[in-house]
Design an enzyme around this catalytic site. Structure first.
Site, PDB file in Angstrom:
ATOM      1  N   SER A   1       0.829  -1.209   0.000  1.00  0.00           N
ATOM      2  CA  SER A   1       0.000   0.000   0.000  1.00  0.00           C
ATOM      3  C   SER A   1       0.864   1.260   0.000  1.00  0.00           C
ATOM      4  CB  SER A   1      -0.895   0.024   1.237  1.00  0.00           C
ATOM      5  OG  SER A   1      -1.663  -1.154   1.320  1.00  0.00           O
TER       6      SER A   1
HETATM    7  N1  SAH Z   1      -0.753  -4.782   4.118  1.00  0.00           N
HETATM    8  C1  SAH Z   1      -0.010  -4.838   2.879  1.00  0.00           C
HETATM    9  C2  SAH Z   1      -0.895  -4.702   1.693  1.00  0.00           C
HETATM   10  C3  SAH Z   1      -1.042  -5.982   0.994  1.00  0.00           C
HETATM   11  S1  SAH Z   1      -2.140  -5.968  -0.388  1.00  0.00           S
HETATM   12  C4  SAH Z   1       1.061  -3.776   2.909  1.00  0.00           C
HETATM   13  O1  SAH Z   1       1.657  -3.591   3.926  1.00  0.00           O
HETATM   14  O2  SAH Z   1       1.347  -3.160   1.945  1.00  0.00           O
HETATM   15  C5  SAH Z   1      -3.525  -6.814   0.264  1.00  0.00           C
HETATM   16  C6  SAH Z   1      -3.327  -8.243   0.590  1.00  0.00           C
HETATM   17  O3  SAH Z   1      -4.586  -8.749   0.985  1.00  0.00           O
HETATM   18  C7  SAH Z   1      -2.858  -9.135  -0.553  1.00  0.00           C
HETATM   19  O4  SAH Z   1      -1.656  -9.730  -0.206  1.00  0.00           O
HETATM   20  C8  SAH Z   1      -3.973 -10.163  -0.689  1.00  0.00           C
HETATM   21  O5  SAH Z   1      -3.523 -11.470  -1.005  1.00  0.00           O
HETATM   22  C9  SAH Z   1      -4.599 -10.126   0.681  1.00  0.00           C
HETATM   23  N2  SAH Z   1      -5.961 -10.638   0.778  1.00  0.00           N
HETATM   24  C10 SAH Z   1      -7.012 -10.487  -0.065  1.00  0.00           C
HETATM   25  N3  SAH Z   1      -8.092 -11.127   0.398  1.00  0.00           N
HETATM   26  C11 SAH Z   1      -7.732 -11.719   1.575  1.00  0.00           C
HETATM   27  C12 SAH Z   1      -8.394 -12.532   2.529  1.00  0.00           C
HETATM   28  N4  SAH Z   1      -9.679 -12.918   2.387  1.00  0.00           N
HETATM   29  N5  SAH Z   1      -7.709 -12.949   3.606  1.00  0.00           N
HETATM   30  C13 SAH Z   1      -6.421 -12.590   3.789  1.00  0.00           C
HETATM   31  N6  SAH Z   1      -5.731 -11.839   2.922  1.00  0.00           N
HETATM   32  C14 SAH Z   1      -6.374 -11.389   1.826  1.00  0.00           C
END
Ligand code: SAH
Length: 264
Positions: free
Chosen positions: A110
């Site tokens: 993000s």
């Molecule tokens: N928090 C991260 C952002 C990751 S992007 C950062 O620090 O930048 C969002 C993430 O959510 C992705 O890795 C995706 O695989 C995950 N995601 C999507 N749906 C999900 C679910 N139902 N349970 C757990 N993770 C999920």
């Protein structure tokens, strides 16, 4: 061998060997405001940004403040966690730009602006640090690391095994004993850690799963991107659980990867 083995993880550019957070007992806040003086590092690791990482990060923090992030704890955490350690070496030079970057498997880290905005919303101006926080979507682990400086415990769930493993690797050198990484479908939350003072989603669905609401403590706050059922435009949604019921606020438009069910 009498010499103490050096840790095998990449040399840390600007963490001074401060007191280790207490284990088992009350959580010790990591001194986020520590002036991270750049120390000469002899062995430069692939993830290194050179000795300027502190200065570049501080410039990012100044921009976040100019954009309106005002909670000093959030700004301090953003200045402490080295975002460049969470992206591929080819992207290190963009690590402190306010942009999302690919982290593999079609997912993104993000934007710093969004991470700090959401963290500030979670803290909601309260003087104390947060209690237990649930993060849905660990990704590369960056936001979990930021949250670890603002909360007593962070439970972070990821549905993609490859990213769960990557986050574990990225976070290992930071030794944050209050971060708990979980592999699973975050749609169901994580009941064992409930109730949570705060829940934060890094992926957007069309609705907030009931399990998250159930696992939110009374007085707790949830921040999540939610897509409108028509057109899929996402907005940041804040839900406060109050004795009078749920209070829902829709804020600015955002763009997150989709919340998906199941694991892979
Ligand atoms: N928090 C991260 C952002 C990751 S992007 C950062 O620090 O930048 C969002 C993430 O959510 C992705 O890795 C995706 O695989 C995950 N995601 C999507 N749906 C999900 C679910 N139902 N349970 C757990 N993770 C999920």
């Amino acid at each position: 061998m009498t010499a103490k083995p050096r840790p095998s993880f990449p040399a840390r550019l600007d963490r001074t060997p401060g007191p280790a957070p207490a284990r088992g007992g009350a959580m010790q806040p990591v001194p986020a405001s520590r002036p991270a003086a750049a120390k000469p590092v002899v062995r430069q690791q692939p993830h290194g940004l050179g000795l300027d990482s502190h200065a570049v990060r501080q410039a990012m923090v100044n921009k976040l403040a100019a954009q309106g992030v005002s909670d000093v704890r959030v700004l301090s955490a953003m200045g402490t966690i080295e975002r460049h350690r969470f992206v591929d070496s080819a992207l290190v030079n963009q690590a402190y730009e306010d942009t999302s970057l690919p982290i593999g498997l079609g997912q993104t880290i993000s934007k710093p602006g969004v991470v700090s905005r959401m963290a500030e919303l979670l803290l909601n101006g309260r003087p104390d640090k947060l209690g237990r926080v649930l993060e849905i979507g660990t990704g590369c682990g960056y936001q979990a690391a930021v949250l670890s400086l603002l909360a007593s415990e962070v439970y972070s769930i990821e549905r993609l095994r490859g990213l769960h493993d990557k986050a574990r690797e990225n976070l290992r050198p930071l030794r944050l004993p209050n971060v708990h990484l979980l592999f699973g479908d975050g749609m169901a939350g994580f009941a064992k850690g409930a109730p949570y003072a705060a829940i934060i989603a890094a992926a957007g669905g069309e609705a907030v799963p009931q399990a998250w609401i159930d696992q939110l403590a009374m007085g707790g706050r949830l921040v999540a991107p939610v897509a409108s059922s028509t057109g899929g435009q996402q907005a940041l949604m804040v839900i406060d659980k109050t004795p009078q019921g749920l209070r829902q606020t829709v804020l600015e438009a955002v763009h997150f990867v989709p919340l998906k069910s199941g694991i892979a």
